[in-house]
Design a protein around this motif. Structure first.
Motif, short mmCIF file in Angstrom:
data_model
loop_
_atom_site.label_atom_id
_atom_site.label_comp_id
_atom_site.label_asym_id
_atom_site.label_seq_id
_atom_site.Cartn_x
_atom_site.Cartn_y
_atom_site.Cartn_z
N TYR A 110 79.45 98.92 6.01
CA TYR A 110 80.35 100.04 6.27
C TYR A 110 79.69 101.42 6.05
CZ TYR A 110 84.62 102.92 5.90
OH TYR A 110 85.58 103.89 6.05
N PRO A 111 78.99 101.65 4.93
CA PRO A 111 78.43 102.99 4.70
C PRO A 111 77.30 103.37 5.65
CG PRO A 111 78.50 101.69 2.67
CD PRO A 111 78.73 100.76 3.79
N ILE A 112 76.60 102.39 6.21
CA ILE A 112 75.42 102.71 7.03
C ILE A 112 75.66 102.50 8.51
CG2 ILE A 112 73.88 102.09 5.13
CD1 ILE A 112 73.20 99.53 6.68
N SER A 113 76.83 102.00 8.89
CA SER A 113 77.10 101.73 10.31
C SER A 113 77.39 103.04 11.05
CB SER A 113 78.29 100.78 10.45
OG SER A 113 79.47 101.38 9.92
N ASP A 114 77.09 103.04 12.34
CA ASP A 114 77.41 104.19 13.19
C ASP A 114 78.82 104.06 13.75
OD1 ASP A 114 74.74 105.74 13.43
OD2 ASP A 114 74.17 103.66 13.77
N ARG A 115 79.21 102.83 14.05
CA ARG A 115 80.59 102.55 14.45
C ARG A 115 81.03 101.25 13.78
NH1 ARG A 115 81.75 103.06 20.75
NH2 ARG A 115 83.87 102.98 19.90
N PHE A 116 82.25 101.26 13.28
CA PHE A 116 82.77 100.10 12.54
C PHE A 116 84.14 99.79 13.12
CE2 PHE A 116 84.34 97.43 9.27
CZ PHE A 116 83.25 96.99 8.52
N ILE A 117 84.27 98.65 13.77
CA ILE A 117 85.50 98.30 14.46
C ILE A 117 86.22 97.16 13.74
CG2 ILE A 117 86.48 97.42 16.63
CD1 ILE A 117 84.18 98.77 18.10
N VAL A 118 87.50 97.33 13.54
CA VAL A 118 88.33 96.27 12.93
C VAL A 118 89.37 95.82 13.95
CG1 VAL A 118 87.99 97.06 10.57
CG2 VAL A 118 89.87 98.01 11.92
N GLN A 119 89.91 94.62 13.74
CA GLN A 119 90.85 94.06 14.70
C GLN A 119 92.28 93.97 14.16
OE1 GLN A 119 89.14 90.90 17.28
NE2 GLN A 119 87.44 90.88 15.83
N TRP A 120 92.48 94.58 12.99
CA TRP A 120 93.82 94.67 12.42
C TRP A 120 94.08 96.11 12.00
CZ3 TRP A 120 97.19 90.56 12.42
CH2 TRP A 120 96.64 89.32 12.72
N GLU A 121 95.21 96.65 12.39
CA GLU A 121 95.51 98.06 12.14
C GLU A 121 95.60 98.38 10.66
OE1 GLU A 121 98.41 101.52 14.02
OE2 GLU A 121 98.87 99.39 14.34
N LEU A 154 93.65 97.50 8.33
CA LEU A 154 92.32 97.84 7.82
C LEU A 154 91.95 99.29 8.17
CD1 LEU A 154 90.30 94.57 8.52
CD2 LEU A 154 91.11 95.44 6.32
N LYS A 155 92.39 99.74 9.31
CA LYS A 155 92.14 101.12 9.71
C LYS A 155 92.77 102.09 8.72
CE LYS A 155 91.59 104.93 12.08
NZ LYS A 155 90.32 105.68 12.01
N GLN A 156 93.92 101.72 8.18
CA GLN A 156 94.61 102.58 7.23
C GLN A 156 93.89 102.61 5.88
OE1 GLN A 156 98.56 100.94 7.18
NE2 GLN A 156 99.00 101.51 9.31
N LYS A 157 93.24 101.51 5.53
CA LYS A 157 92.52 101.44 4.25
C LYS A 157 91.14 102.08 4.32
CE LYS A 157 94.68 97.17 2.56
NZ LYS A 157 94.44 95.76 2.13
N TYR A 158 90.51 101.96 5.48
CA TYR A 158 89.14 102.46 5.64
C TYR A 158 89.11 103.45 6.79
CZ TYR A 158 88.27 98.27 2.83
OH TYR A 158 88.30 97.31 1.86
N PRO A 159 89.16 104.74 6.50
CA PRO A 159 89.30 105.77 7.54
C PRO A 159 88.18 105.81 8.56
CG PRO A 159 88.77 106.74 5.39
CD PRO A 159 89.10 105.31 5.14
N LYS A 160 86.99 105.33 8.20
CA LYS A 160 85.88 105.37 9.14
C LYS A 160 86.05 104.33 10.25
CE LYS A 160 80.86 104.60 9.35
NZ LYS A 160 79.64 104.31 8.56
#
Length: 220
Positions: free
Chosen positions: A189-200, A202-208
């Motif tokens: 997560y800290p070193i990725s350029d794009r980080f995609i999740v498949q559950w909304e 997770l988006k709320q927990k991890y803003p990146k």
């Protein structure tokens, strides 16, 4: 001057000499290859079992023709992924003529002790660092297997030495991770350029994180 001081000075001279030599090699390589067109290459990481199954589906509609070279990476002790991926792409009639299979050492085997895994991880990172320098992928795509850790961190390490400055890391979290990121995901997560999740959630927990809906169905 004391013996200890003399030793410290020599050590610093050695370190500085190594760094200067490394950067000199880098500058020379830039001068030699600056006029050559940089290939657009893709590196896809296949874990074992479920991770490989997901990656096959995630790359189902990916146009391999956009890349001059496709590096398919798998663990050297994984005896199934290469064949299952080759069979799958064959049935889907995907052009694999540009594919190059690369086997890398695992950071940690199943049931391996944490102490010995320190040394195997260091060896894996060193191996992957050399692989990254030679292959110079434009994009690394991974979805959770621990196999991708040494590759991604090797890419970041290479950037400290001015290599692969334009290369990117795309991490797609497994469909199975609905409430929290996987351990690999948390480390990438800290070193990725794009980080995609498949559950909304997770988006709320991890803003990146990016959420674009479900990329793969649960019943594959």
């Amino acid at each position: 001057v004391s013996t200890q001081s003399t030793w410290d000075i020599k050590m610093w001279m050695i370190v500085i000499s190594i760094i200067c030599a490394f950067y000199a090699i880098r500058v020379i390589s830039l001068m030699i290859f600056s006029k050559k067109k940089k290939e657009k290459t893709l590196m896809v990481v296949f874990g074992s079992g479920g991770h490989t199954a997901e990656m096959k589906r995630l790359t189902h509609n990916l146009d391999f023709g956009r890349f001059e070279r496709i590096y398919c990476v798998y663990a050297n002790t994984d005896t199934l992924s290469k064949q299952t991926v080759t069979d799958y792409y064959g049935k889907e009639k995907k052009d694999m003529s540009k594919a190059v299979w690369c086997a890398i050492p695992r950071s940690r085997e199943v049931k391996q002790s944490y102490f010995t895994s320190i040394f195997s991880t260091l060896y894996s990172i060193a191996y992957c660092f050399i692989l990254i320098l030679f292959k110079q992928p434009s994009l690394i795509v991974c979805n959770g297997p621990g196999t991708c850790l040494p590759l991604c961190y090797s890419l970041k390490l290479s950037k400290l030495f001015l290599f692969n400055l334009g290369s990117k890391i795309l991490f797609i979290e497994s469909f199975c991770r609905a409430d929290s990121l996987s351990l690999t995901g948390k480390l990438i997560y800290p070193i990725s350029d794009r980080f995609i999740v498949q559950w909304e959630e997770l988006k709320q927990k991890y803003p990146k994180c990016e959420y674009h809906g479900t990329l793969i169905q649960a019943n594959y």
